[in-house]
Design a protein around this motif. Structure first.
Motif, PDB file in Angstrom:
ATOM      1  N   ARG A 153      10.795  10.634   2.944  1.00  0.00           N
ATOM      2  CA  ARG A 153      10.523   9.590   1.953  1.00  0.00           C
ATOM      3  C   ARG A 153       9.036   9.287   1.928  1.00  0.00           C
ATOM      4  O   ARG A 153       8.373   9.262   2.961  1.00  0.00           O
ATOM      5  N   ALA A 155       6.595   6.277   0.471  1.00  0.00           N
ATOM      6  CA  ALA A 155       6.522   4.922  -0.076  1.00  0.00           C
ATOM      7  C   ALA A 155       5.064   4.616  -0.377  1.00  0.00           C
ATOM      8  O   ALA A 155       4.200   4.750   0.497  1.00  0.00           O
ATOM      9  N   LEU A 164       8.989   4.503  -4.434  1.00  0.00           N
ATOM     10  CA  LEU A 164       9.602   5.349  -3.405  1.00  0.00           C
ATOM     11  C   LEU A 164      10.053   6.666  -4.007  1.00  0.00           C
ATOM     12  O   LEU A 164      10.735   6.697  -5.035  1.00  0.00           O
ATOM     13  N   THR A 166      11.906  10.490  -2.741  1.00  0.00           N
ATOM     14  CA  THR A 166      12.752  11.021  -1.666  1.00  0.00           C
ATOM     15  C   THR A 166      12.896  12.526  -1.832  1.00  0.00           C
ATOM     16  O   THR A 166      13.148  13.023  -2.940  1.00  0.00           O
ATOM     17  N   THR A 177      11.857   5.202  -7.184  1.00  0.00           N
ATOM     18  CA  THR A 177      12.476   3.878  -7.156  1.00  0.00           C
ATOM     19  C   THR A 177      11.389   2.847  -6.934  1.00  0.00           C
ATOM     20  O   THR A 177      10.480   3.040  -6.116  1.00  0.00           O
ATOM     21  N   ILE A 179      10.385  -1.208  -6.028  1.00  0.00           N
ATOM     22  CA  ILE A 179      10.816  -2.456  -5.403  1.00  0.00           C
ATOM     23  C   ILE A 179       9.666  -3.432  -5.536  1.00  0.00           C
ATOM     24  O   ILE A 179       8.533  -3.128  -5.116  1.00  0.00           O
ATOM     25  N   TRP A 190       6.979   2.371   8.410  1.00  0.00           N
ATOM     26  CA  TRP A 190       8.410   2.669   8.472  1.00  0.00           C
ATOM     27  C   TRP A 190       8.957   2.196   9.824  1.00  0.00           C
ATOM     28  O   TRP A 190       8.411   2.518  10.878  1.00  0.00           O
ATOM     29  N   LYS A 195      14.398   1.608   6.506  1.00  0.00           N
ATOM     30  CA  LYS A 195      13.783   0.293   6.497  1.00  0.00           C
ATOM     31  C   LYS A 195      12.288   0.422   6.779  1.00  0.00           C
ATOM     32  O   LYS A 195      11.870   1.262   7.567  1.00  0.00           O
ATOM     33  N   VAL A 209      15.213   0.273   1.748  1.00  0.00           N
ATOM     34  CA  VAL A 209      14.998   1.078   0.556  1.00  0.00           C
ATOM     35  C   VAL A 209      16.312   1.568  -0.039  1.00  0.00           C
ATOM     36  O   VAL A 209      16.321   2.036  -1.183  1.00  0.00           O
ATOM     37  N   GLN A 212      17.652  -2.054  -1.461  1.00  0.00           N
ATOM     38  CA  GLN A 212      16.531  -2.845  -1.956  1.00  0.00           C
ATOM     39  C   GLN A 212      16.614  -4.308  -1.521  1.00  0.00           C
ATOM     40  O   GLN A 212      16.149  -5.206  -2.208  1.00  0.00           O
TER      41      GLN A 212
END
Length: 1066
Positions: A153, A155, A164, A166, A177, A179, A190, A195, A209, A212
């Protein structure tokens, strides 16, 4: 301080190079350097040789560099430079190895490059305005199939958003994604695979993640008065004031992962530890004097980079938070810790620190050396904490190192007079008792190496070290610093360090000091010396008693552990296995920790354990005698390993003779104990003795406890109590105990007879009458002793002599195990005192007539003669009477006719009365009295022949009346028996005709079903009835009927035995 890391510059920009280092990335042997010009340089780091490491280490320690024989190899080679990697400074670099991509942050954009060619693959337009990013890779199992896959991942923090991406197994999975948080994100870390911790000016939050979900990370215990909402850690007002007075500067929120499941959050000088779920962990704050520029974690240490003007790289223990090392790195501004490659053996040994112009690679010492250095400086808690964090595979002997350091710490506590804490730590470390006991003076430790001797040796050793330093003997100094292993660090030089004033050291066993002093510098010099170095005071007075009290609890625990493996006789409870060829290493028994090993030579484990047991119990005895004398008694009354000489000397000096006797008994030193008891009992001791030890009472009690196998010792020391107090002394042999009853009786009898005949008689009466001794020798021996005593005539009075005759007479009557003929010959025939005894012996021989002659003609005691006849008649088997012989359904023995019976003992006595041998005359009075009393036992046919014709019939009235009554009794018995037989006959005939009428089962209506029996028994076979074995109808087949009216086929009879039910056949 600790020298855990050594900084080596691997990349240095040349002076003509105007670019600056903005970011670095290390993976494998490659180091990627992002410059301020947008160029990317790729270096290969070369592993330095051992000579180069030693030279570098010498320079770090201040030693002058040796002249190089050969040119030094380069620590890093420039492999490639990508000048057009970016147009702007490269702020951050990372790789996703599984996807073979390189991630960079430049010009507030995140770009994806090929990891091999470094060519740009994609510029992520969504990341415009990005400030930082974080990547992670984890192995995840598919919940449906269980097949593992690698999920990576990325971020990216873009203002208030976290975007994000993946990758799953090298392929991008879905769209990005987003957030949204409450403020601009300034750091991302991380925590787990799903999380991450996001740092903002208002504080830190935990972001999941997958769902969310956003969770605030609050300070522990910080709840508001109204709603219970906690205060977010790292908020601008968290320190009680804002940053308004400091201009527009706001400290950067920082976070880093520590050991598994823990994270460290930092903002300014504030810090907090949390778990992977964002919950705070109860731990004090890190005592930073200044806010760190960067934080990181290099297994197993926590790193913080201070501003160049305020320090350098600080290395701390994440468990104790104490400062272990400070490394000065000019102008260093960020730290990069690469991910572990293969195993923990490589973790944390190659992290990088960089400034604008230089990159340093931090080389770590091996963990054994680091631990030895901490131990040499007296920092035992730090060494133990480091051992607890390290994996077992990284150390040669982790368990042994922990144990040794715990013992060293306990030893330091002991010298600080913290005796209770020291002994508790010794117990936790399972220290060898010999090592602990050596800390005490000779009054406690005995002949072992004592603390005073150790102090003397250590002081002399330290003086030699000082002379070496003064003369500039560098090699000697280095050798004194070398600590090969923790197990060997208890040598003389190490002991010298422990015996210094611990309060002057930066030691974990000393009192708590201010954090500023602990964190800024290590006050312990290399040699572990202080300006006012002293040795521990000699233990004496009150301090000695306090230390002994603490030692008692330690030794008591050791006793319990030792008794699990060895008995007091020195034999192991579980034998050691025999060595075999398959054993590659020396066998170590489970009790090896109790034995202090000084070398690698072979050990006789059983004998060594016995020595330890003796040392423990003997030292515990000395401790009790010094501090708690009342507890010494219970110690040696139980099975113990105390050395007899030590206990004997100590107890005798203190006058505790009773306890000394108990100890000697427990150690089976019975002769010594009995000699002391004889000495005390006879008042031959020079010392004052307690009244309980005076006289034979204690000796008798001691002899009663000895087993029969020690009969020689018992008889040797039983003589003086028997001569002093015969009644009390005889309790040794007459007591109601197993030992007294199982003594060799013949040997005891000979011993008692040699002292006094009366004691032998008393013993024989005891074993015959109370112990039921049936051996004829003892019965005959008792009679011989009776006669010997009666012949001597040494009696105090006639009553005493009469008592002895009565005892002889009673024994002759009650016993039947002696030699009758021999005894009869021993009895004087003409002495009236022995007439009755002779009659008794004749009776035992079956010579009743001769016995009655003695009663009638010599003693002329007709009542005793009649009593003799009664006794003999009752002891002789008589014909059963008809009533006593009656048993239903049995054959009766015909009743005997008294007329046909043989003459009884009464007939013999009557003949002596009426027809006595000459010169005696008939005695009518006793004869008629005998006829009147026992006429029924005198047959008429023989009795009337003895009566002279001149005797009037009137004088025989009572005799005839008795005979008639006896005849009528026999007739009445016969009539009663006849009636009873008739009743029995009727009962038998009823059973034959109708059976016994026993109930069998239920009739189905709550009643009892009875099976008809006897001659009236019948079985009905109808169509519904079938065989209980084959379940077929009977028809015209042959059948078999059981006693309970069960019916089967004749051919099925064999199988019906096991298949028949309890309730019968249907």
């Amino acid at each position: 301080m600790l020298s855990a890391f050594t900084a080596r510059p691997v990349v240095e920009l040349k002076q003509r190079d105007k670019s600056k280092i903005e970011s670095i990335l290390a993976y494998g042997d490659r180091v990627l350097v992002g410059l301020s010009t947008g160029s990317l340089r790729i270096y290969r780091v070369n592993e330095p040789s051992e000579d180069a490491e030693q030279a570098q280490s010498g320079e770090q320690n201040g030693d002058p560099p040796a002249e190089p024989a050969t040119p030094k190899p380069k620590l890093a080679d420039l492999l490639r430079e990508e000048e057009k990697f970016s147009r702007r400074p490269i702020s951050q670099l990372a790789i996703i190895k599984e996807a073979n991509i390189l991630v960079s942050l430049s010009d507030n954009h995140v770009s994806i490059h090929d990891l091999q060619t470094y060519a740009l693959q994609e510029k992520l337009e969504k990341t415009r305005g990005a400030t930082t990013f974080a990547v992670t890779s984890n192995i995840v199992k598919d919940p449906s199939t269980g097949i593992p896959s690698i999920v990576s991942r990325l971020a990216v923090a873009v203002k208030r958003k976290i975007i994000l991406w993946t990758w799953q197994d090298m392929e991008l999975n879905g769209d990005a994604t987003e957030i949204t948080l409450i403020a601009t994100v300034k750091s991302l870390t991380w925590a787990t695979g799903v999380k991450m911790v996001a740092g903002m000016d208002p504080g830190f939050v935990m972001v999941n993640v997958e769902n969310q979900e956003i969770q605030d990370i609050n300070k522990p215990g910080a709840l508001s008065e109204s709603g219970g909402q906690g205060t977010r850690f790292g908020a601008v007002s968290s320190s009680g004031m804002g940053y308004m007075g400091m201009g527009s500067w706001v400290p950067k929120p920082m976070a880093t992962r520590l050991q598994e499941g823990q994270l460290l959050l930092a903002k300014d000088v504030n810090s907090m530890f949390i778990d992977a779920d964002g919950n705070p962990i109860e731990k004090r704050q890190i005592p930073w004097l200044f806010a760190p520029e960067s934080i990181a974690y290099s297994y197993p240490y926590m790193l913080s980079l201070q501003a160049p003007s305020k320090g350098g790289l600080e290395v701390r223990n994440p468990d104790t938070l104490n400062l272990l090392q400070t490394i000065a790195l000019p102008n260093a501004n960020f730290v990069h810790v690469p991910q572990p490659n293969i195993s923990l053996a490589h973790a944390g040994k190659g992290f990088l620190v960089a400034s604008d112009r230089c990159i340093w690679r931090m080389g770590a010492q091996n963990y054994e050396s680091q631990i030895d250095e901490l131990v040499a400086n007296g920092r035992y808690d730090e060494a133990l904490s480091l051992l607890g964090m390290l994996e077992d595979t990284l150390l040669h002997d982790k368990e042994g190192s922990v144990r040794e350091i715990m013992m060293l710490k306990a030893q330091g506590l002991f010298y600080l007079k913290k005796y209770r804490e020291s002994m508790e730590l010794f117990s936790d470390a399972k220290a060898p008792p010999e090592r602990v006991i050596a800390l005490y003076p000779k009054s406690i430790a005995g002949g072992e190496l004592t603390a005073e001797e150790t102090v003397t040796e250590a002081a002399s050793e330290n003086e030699e070290d000082e002379k070496d330093e003064a003369s500039g003997d560098k090699s000697a100094t280095e050798s004194s610093l070398a600590v090969p292993t923790p197990a060997s660090s208890i040598g003389r030089s190490m002991m010298g360090r422990f015996l210094t004033d611990q309060k002057k050291k930066d030691s974990d066993t000393a009192s708590v000091k201010s954090q500023s002093k602990d964190d800024t510098a290590d006050p312990v010099p290399v040699k572990g010396k202080t300006p006012d170095q002293t040795v521990p005071e000699r233990l004496e007075g009150k301090d000695l008693k306090i230390a002994v009290h603490a030692l008692q609890s330690f030794l008591a625990q050791c006793r319990v552990q030792i008794k699990r493996y060895i008995d007091t006789d020195g034999k192991l409870k579980e034998p050691l296995p025999t060595p075999s060829q398959s054993q590659t290493e020396d066998y170590t028994p489970p009790f090896a920790y109790l034995i202090q090993r000084t070398g690698t030579e072979e050990i006789d484990w059983a004998s060594k354990l016995l020595e330890v047991a003796q040392l423990v119990d003997t030292t515990l005895f000395r401790a009790y005698m010094l501090a708690n004398p009342s507890l010494a008694g219970p110690l040696f009354r139980l099975p113990n390993f105390c050395e007899p000489d030590v206990v004997n000397e100590k107890l005798y000096e203190t006058g505790r003779y009773g306890d000394l006797i108990d100890f000697l008994h427990g150690k089976k030193l019975h002769r010594h104990a009995l000699e002391l008891l004889e000495k005390f009992g006879n008042n031959r001791a020079e010392e004052e003795v307690a009244p309980a030890l005076q006289g034979p009472q204690r000796t008798v009690g001691y002899l009663q406890q000895l087993p029969p196998e020690m009969i020689d010792l018992i008889l040797e020391f039983a003589e003086w109590p028997l001569r002093t107090d015969p009644k009390l002394g005889m309790e040794v042999f007459l007591a109601d105990t197993e030992n007294a009853e199982t003594l060799p009786r013949q040997q005891v009898l000979d011993f008692l007879q040699g002292i006094d005949l009366k004691l032998a008689v008393r013993y024989l009466e005891h074993v015959i009458e109370e112990l039921n001794e049936l051996a004829p020798d003892f019965h005959q021996r008792l009679i011989d002793l009776f006669l010997e005593r009666l012949r001597t005539g040494e009696f105090d009075s006639d009553d005493e002599k009469k008592q002895w005759r009565d005892r002889l007479q009673e024994f002759l009557k009650s016993s039947a195990q002696y030699n009758k003929v021999r005894v009869f010959k021993q009895l004087p025939p003409d002495d009236p005192d022995y007439f009755e005894s002779r009659a008794t012996v004749l009776s035992k021989m079956g010579q009743h007539k001769q016995a009655l002659q003695i009663y009638v003609f010599q003693l002329k005691d007709y009542e005793k003669a009649e009593e003799y006849c009664n006794t003999t008649y009752l002891s002789t088997p008589q014909p059963l009477s008809p009533t006593k012989s009656f048993r239903p359904s049995s054959t009766l023995v015909p009743a005997s006719d008294p007329e046909d019976a043989e003459p009884s003992i009464y007939h013999t006595l009557l003949s002596l009365y009426l027809t006595p041998p000459p010169p005696h005359q008939p005695n009518w009075g006793p004869a008629l009295d005998l006829l009147s009393k026992h006429g029924a036992r005198l047959p008429a046919s023989t009795t009337l022949d003895l009566v002279p014709a001149s005797l009037p019939i009137k004088d025989l009235e009572s005799y005839f009346r008795g005979r008639i009554r006896n005849a009528n009794s026999v007739l009445n018995e016969e009539r009663i028996v006849a009636r009873l037989r008739a009743v029995e006959k009727i009962d038998i005939e009823a059973q034959v005709l109708f059976g016994d009428g026993k109930a069998v089962g239920s009739d189905g209506r709550g009643g009892v079903r009875k099976v008809p029996g006897g001659l009236s028994r019948r079985v009905v076979i109808d169509e519904e009835r079938h065989c209980g074995v084959c379940h077929k109808r009977f028809g015209g087949s042959a059948i078999r009927v059981y006693p309970d009216n069960g019916v089967v086929h004749s051919g099925c009879m064999r199988g019906s035995v096991t298949k028949k039910g309890a309730s019968g056949w249907r």
